[in-house]
Design a protein around this motif. Structure first.
Motif, short mmCIF file in Angstrom:
data_model
loop_
_atom_site.label_atom_id
_atom_site.label_comp_id
_atom_site.label_asym_id
_atom_site.label_seq_id
_atom_site.Cartn_x
_atom_site.Cartn_y
_atom_site.Cartn_z
N HIS A 180 1.04 -1.09 -0.10
CA HIS A 180 0.46 -0.04 -0.01
C HIS A 180 0.90 1.64 -0.29
O HIS A 180 0.63 2.29 1.06
CB HIS A 180 -0.94 0.06 1.16
CG HIS A 180 -1.84 -1.69 1.71
ND1 HIS A 180 -2.54 -1.43 0.59
CD2 HIS A 180 -1.74 -2.07 2.16
CE1 HIS A 180 -4.01 -2.34 0.75
NE2 HIS A 180 -2.56 -2.86 1.96
N GLU A 182 2.76 4.45 -2.17
CA GLU A 182 1.65 6.16 -3.04
C GLU A 182 3.10 6.85 -3.61
O GLU A 182 4.07 6.46 -2.67
CB GLU A 182 1.17 6.93 -1.90
CG GLU A 182 -0.37 6.50 -1.36
CD GLU A 182 -0.92 7.67 -0.88
OE1 GLU A 182 -0.86 8.82 -0.94
OE2 GLU A 182 -2.31 7.15 0.10
N SER A 184 4.73 9.51 -5.01
CA SER A 184 5.06 11.12 -4.35
C SER A 184 6.21 11.56 -5.19
O SER A 184 6.38 11.61 -6.10
CB SER A 184 5.71 11.13 -2.93
OG SER A 184 6.83 10.50 -2.77
#
Length: 184
Positions: A180, A182, A184
């Protein structure tokens, strides 16, 4: 009357020794050590510089063959002999492509207009040096401006980098979704 036997001279009753260790030979006598010529004296009195006569053409022409390796070696040696004031030019010259064209023509690829201007100003000096060191009086230099434009690469965004990485290795995308993570 003075008497000289080659070793001792007698003048007015005094004896002096003559140095016979130095004998004049063609190697240790030059015109500049013998004195000043009358032409030079007249020119100095008139405020003119004496005229220097250029040496005549050599009677024997050299036409020895040379290879690209010989040329490259002598080119680097010549660049090393360039005075300190032109050191930046000399270092750039070492990186230039120097090759034999139509023998005895030398092709040199010059990187930009500034170097081309410098090379054209110094062409006669460079030709003379290479003719002497490569022993070929027929040698000529031809300059060409290297028009290889440097292609500017665009920087990638993080999204583009991620896309390229996942295209190469799909396991990275699976790892991202499992953890999980992300972008950036």
């Amino acid at each position: 009357m003075p008497r000289c036997d080659g070793r001792r001279a007698e003048l007015n009753g005094q004896r002096s020794t003559v140095n016979t260790a130095i004998k004049p030979t063609a190697q240790n006598i030059s015109l500049s050590t013998l004195g000043t010529s009358t032409k030079a004296i007249k020119a100095r009195l008139e405020g003119k510089k004496p005229v220097v006569v250029a040496p005549s053409e050599p009677t024997e022409k050299h036409s020895e063959p040379f290879t690209n390796e010989d040329l490259h070696l002598k080119w680097i040696e010549m660049c090393d002999l360039i005075p300190a004031g032109d050191r930046a030019h000399a270092e750039r010259m070492k990186l230039m492509s120097v090759k034999i064209g139509n023998f005895p023509e030398i092709n040199i690829a010059v990187a930009n207009k500034i170097m081309m201007k410098y090379m054209l100003q110094q062409k006669s000096r460079f030709e003379a040096t290479l003719r002497q060191t490569l022993k070929n009086d027929d040698l000529t230099i031809v300059y060409t401006q290297d028009d290889n434009k440097v292609t500017k690469t665009k920087g990638y965004t993080t999204t583009e980098i991620w896309k390229m990485m996942t295209d190469e290795n799909p396991a990275i995308a699976k790892l991202r979704s499992t953890l999980h993570l992300e972008l950036s």
